[in-house]
Design a protein around this motif. Structure first.
Motif, PDB file in Angstrom:
ATOM      1  N   GLU A 125       9.529   3.234   8.069  1.00  0.00           N
ATOM      2  CA  GLU A 125      10.928   4.088   7.969  1.00  0.00           C
ATOM      3  C   GLU A 125      11.343   3.744   6.466  1.00  0.00           C
ATOM      4  OE1 GLU A 125      14.763   5.298   7.848  1.00  0.00           O
ATOM      5  OE2 GLU A 125      14.308   2.991   7.368  1.00  0.00           O
ATOM      6  N   GLU A 126      11.065   2.717   5.892  1.00  0.00           N
ATOM      7  CA  GLU A 126      11.675   2.232   4.622  1.00  0.00           C
ATOM      8  C   GLU A 126      11.035   3.271   3.448  1.00  0.00           C
ATOM      9  OE1 GLU A 126      11.403  -1.688   3.825  1.00  0.00           O
ATOM     10  OE2 GLU A 126      12.902  -2.284   5.249  1.00  0.00           O
ATOM     11  N   HIS A 127       9.719   3.497   3.796  1.00  0.00           N
ATOM     12  CA  HIS A 127       8.880   4.382   2.614  1.00  0.00           C
ATOM     13  C   HIS A 127       8.719   5.608   3.065  1.00  0.00           C
ATOM     14  CE1 HIS A 127       7.308   1.162   0.225  1.00  0.00           C
ATOM     15  NE2 HIS A 127       7.396   0.214   1.407  1.00  0.00           N
ATOM     16  N   ASP A 128       9.562   6.372   4.094  1.00  0.00           N
ATOM     17  CA  ASP A 128       9.445   7.621   4.582  1.00  0.00           C
ATOM     18  C   ASP A 128       8.102   7.827   5.017  1.00  0.00           C
ATOM     19  OD1 ASP A 128      12.113   8.247   4.252  1.00  0.00           O
ATOM     20  OD2 ASP A 128      11.991   8.802   2.093  1.00  0.00           O
ATOM     21  N   ALA A 129       7.445   7.222   5.813  1.00  0.00           N
ATOM     22  CA  ALA A 129       5.882   7.197   6.048  1.00  0.00           C
ATOM     23  C   ALA A 129       5.769   7.249   7.706  1.00  0.00           C
ATOM     24  CB  ALA A 129       5.228   5.957   5.552  1.00  0.00           C
ATOM     25  N   VAL A 130       4.989   7.793   8.015  1.00  0.00           N
ATOM     26  CA  VAL A 130       4.470   8.142   9.479  1.00  0.00           C
ATOM     27  C   VAL A 130       4.127   6.669   9.948  1.00  0.00           C
ATOM     28  CG1 VAL A 130       3.384   9.346  11.130  1.00  0.00           C
ATOM     29  CG2 VAL A 130       4.481  10.593   9.184  1.00  0.00           C
ATOM     30  N   LEU A 131       4.581   6.232  11.166  1.00  0.00           N
ATOM     31  CA  LEU A 131       3.896   4.963  11.853  1.00  0.00           C
ATOM     32  C   LEU A 131       3.220   5.662  13.128  1.00  0.00           C
ATOM     33  CD1 LEU A 131       4.030   2.895  14.477  1.00  0.00           C
ATOM     34  CD2 LEU A 131       3.524   2.122  12.256  1.00  0.00           C
ATOM     35  N   GLU A 132       1.770   5.492  12.836  1.00  0.00           N
ATOM     36  CA  GLU A 132       0.802   6.190  13.845  1.00  0.00           C
ATOM     37  C   GLU A 132       0.523   4.911  14.754  1.00  0.00           C
ATOM     38  OE1 GLU A 132      -1.647   9.403  13.777  1.00  0.00           O
ATOM     39  OE2 GLU A 132      -3.330   7.879  13.052  1.00  0.00           O
ATOM     40  N   GLN A 140       0.772  -1.083   0.070  1.00  0.00           N
ATOM     41  CA  GLN A 140      -0.053   0.048  -0.059  1.00  0.00           C
ATOM     42  C   GLN A 140       0.738   1.201   0.062  1.00  0.00           C
ATOM     43  OE1 GLN A 140      -3.589   0.577   0.393  1.00  0.00           O
ATOM     44  NE2 GLN A 140      -3.262  -1.368  -0.808  1.00  0.00           N
ATOM     45  N   LEU A 141       1.772   1.276   0.861  1.00  0.00           N
ATOM     46  CA  LEU A 141       2.896   2.522   0.840  1.00  0.00           C
ATOM     47  C   LEU A 141       3.460   2.703  -0.405  1.00  0.00           C
ATOM     48  CD1 LEU A 141       4.008   2.228   4.537  1.00  0.00           C
ATOM     49  CD2 LEU A 141       2.332   3.737   3.714  1.00  0.00           C
ATOM     50  N   GLY A 142       3.824   1.459  -0.963  1.00  0.00           N
ATOM     51  CA  GLY A 142       4.418   1.477  -2.455  1.00  0.00           C
ATOM     52  C   GLY A 142       3.789   2.139  -3.343  1.00  0.00           C
ATOM     53  N   GLN A 143       2.381   2.009  -3.384  1.00  0.00           N
ATOM     54  CA  GLN A 143       1.370   2.743  -4.167  1.00  0.00           C
ATOM     55  C   GLN A 143       1.477   4.252  -4.395  1.00  0.00           C
ATOM     56  OE1 GLN A 143      -2.560   0.848  -4.796  1.00  0.00           O
ATOM     57  NE2 GLN A 143      -1.659  -1.251  -3.890  1.00  0.00           N
ATOM     58  N   LEU A 144       1.962   4.658  -3.087  1.00  0.00           N
ATOM     59  CA  LEU A 144       1.714   6.254  -2.970  1.00  0.00           C
ATOM     60  C   LEU A 144       3.210   6.807  -3.171  1.00  0.00           C
ATOM     61  CD1 LEU A 144      -0.415   6.336   0.264  1.00  0.00           C
ATOM     62  CD2 LEU A 144      -0.984   6.469  -1.987  1.00  0.00           C
ATOM     63  N   ALA A 145       4.202   5.844  -3.608  1.00  0.00           N
ATOM     64  CA  ALA A 145       5.541   6.501  -3.677  1.00  0.00           C
ATOM     65  C   ALA A 145       5.698   7.783  -4.439  1.00  0.00           C
ATOM     66  CB  ALA A 145       6.589   5.235  -4.195  1.00  0.00           C
ATOM     67  N   ASP A 146       4.957   7.852  -5.560  1.00  0.00           N
ATOM     68  CA  ASP A 146       4.982   8.865  -6.635  1.00  0.00           C
ATOM     69  C   ASP A 146       4.140   9.781  -6.264  1.00  0.00           C
ATOM     70  OD1 ASP A 146       7.385   7.797  -7.632  1.00  0.00           O
ATOM     71  OD2 ASP A 146       6.051   6.536  -9.021  1.00  0.00           O
ATOM     72  N   LEU A 147       3.215  10.040  -5.471  1.00  0.00           N
ATOM     73  CA  LEU A 147       2.155  10.769  -5.224  1.00  0.00           C
ATOM     74  C   LEU A 147       2.470  11.961  -4.218  1.00  0.00           C
ATOM     75  CD1 LEU A 147      -0.968  10.504  -5.862  1.00  0.00           C
ATOM     76  CD2 LEU A 147      -1.444   9.853  -3.543  1.00  0.00           C
ATOM     77  N   ASN A 148       1.912  13.026  -4.597  1.00  0.00           N
ATOM     78  CA  ASN A 148       2.554  14.281  -3.716  1.00  0.00           C
ATOM     79  C   ASN A 148       1.444  14.517  -2.338  1.00  0.00           C
ATOM     80  OD1 ASN A 148       3.604  16.782  -3.427  1.00  0.00           O
ATOM     81  ND2 ASN A 148       2.117  17.852  -4.235  1.00  0.00           N
ATOM     82  N   ILE A 149       1.647  13.636  -1.686  1.00  0.00           N
ATOM     83  CA  ILE A 149       1.162  13.457  -0.374  1.00  0.00           C
ATOM     84  C   ILE A 149       2.010  12.472   0.517  1.00  0.00           C
ATOM     85  CG2 ILE A 149      -0.345  11.389  -0.852  1.00  0.00           C
ATOM     86  CD1 ILE A 149      -2.435  12.840   0.780  1.00  0.00           C
ATOM     87  N   GLU A 150       2.209  12.873   1.726  1.00  0.00           N
ATOM     88  CA  GLU A 150       3.008  12.261   2.724  1.00  0.00           C
ATOM     89  C   GLU A 150       2.388  11.108   3.113  1.00  0.00           C
ATOM     90  OE1 GLU A 150       6.157  12.814   3.616  1.00  0.00           O
ATOM     91  OE2 GLU A 150       6.315  14.619   2.549  1.00  0.00           O
ATOM     92  N   PRO A 151       2.655  10.068   3.339  1.00  0.00           N
ATOM     93  CA  PRO A 151       2.024   8.663   3.730  1.00  0.00           C
ATOM     94  C   PRO A 151       2.257   8.323   5.200  1.00  0.00           C
ATOM     95  CG  PRO A 151       3.886   7.936   2.762  1.00  0.00           C
ATOM     96  CD  PRO A 151       3.945   9.535   2.763  1.00  0.00           C
ATOM     97  N   GLY A 152       1.241   7.753   5.828  1.00  0.00           N
ATOM     98  CA  GLY A 152       1.341   7.278   7.136  1.00  0.00           C
ATOM     99  C   GLY A 152       0.286   6.058   7.088  1.00  0.00           C
TER     100      GLY A 152
END
Length: 242
Positions: free
Chosen positions: A100-107, A69-81
């Protein structure tokens, strides 16, 4: 930490990459999930589906699901969490490493109040066990991931400003506060806690967004109407005017 200062709050069983993509023109951060990670929380999620007709993400491999799921947001102009529920810190460590690998926030979800979840020690139950919640924060933070904690106001016996201070000391970067129609709690937390503060609950228009931001929130989040462009337009205008 993100722009615009409008976040999309997770809706169990609904907030996936497709949902985030649809709302990305308005928001700066999207929390996917919530996702149950370990045996106790997954058992609770199955009961919620069977007994309450709720939607829940129950993939065979929750960690593979997160990664995809996070991989699908890699090229999107939005921060993932990703909002996740767990009882044991081991599952959180693995989830945080993926974020951390995807530069995403862990909530970390300390918010769900259904007894199926809280009776097993997940969700809102963590608010009553601050040492265990701080351990989860520390474990997640140690991976290098940015850590958010989703909490709920108006829980008997819980001093949110004091708890927020201790969570930040344990490594939390963001507090995501469901104010539960008690907006002053946002200001009380902002006065005491040195963390990025996202305010949630009833954010529907310019005035509600501006109210939270004027009380000291750094950003606001929209949950249930996050699929309504008219609501997102109104909220975004309030954010941009503040």
């Amino acid at each position: 930490m993100f722009e615009p200062r409008l976040a999309l709050a997770s809706l169990s069983g609904e907030s996936d990459a497709q949902w985030a993509t649809a709302a990305s023109p308005w928001a700066g951060l999207a929390f996917l999930g919530g996702l149950a990670l370990d045996d106790p929380t997954r058992a609770a999620a199955r009961e919620l589906v069977a007994e309450r007709d709720r939607k829940e993400f129950l993939p065979a491999d929750p960690f593979g699901f997160m990664d995809a799921q996070l991989g699908q947001l890699a090229d999107l102009n939005i921060e993932p969490g990703f909002n996740v529920r767990a009882v044991e810190p081991t599952a959180l460590r693995r989830a945080a490493a993926i974020c951390e690998e995807h530069d995403a926030v862990l909530e970390i979800n300390a918010h769900c109040r259904q007894p199926e979840m809280t009776d097993r020690g997940g969700g809102q139950a963590l608010l009553h066990e601050p040492e265990r919640l701080r351990e989860q924060v520390a474990v997640a933070s140690a991976t290098g991931a940015t850590v958010s904690v989703k909490v709920r106001a108006e829980v008997d016996g819980v001093d949110l400003p004091a708890l927020g201070e201790s969570l930040v000391a344990a490594g939390a970067d963001i507090l995501h506060v469901d104010a539960m129609d008690s907006e002053p709690v946002v200001g009380a937390i902002a006065d005491r806690v040195d963390a990025f503060l996202i305010a949630n609950n009833g954010v529907r228009d310019r005035e509600t967004a501006r109210n939270y931001l004027q009380r000291g929130a750094d950003a606001v989040s929209v949950a249930r109407p996050s699929d309504d462009p008219r609501v997102l337009d109104r909220v975004l205008r309030g954010v941009q005017e503040s």
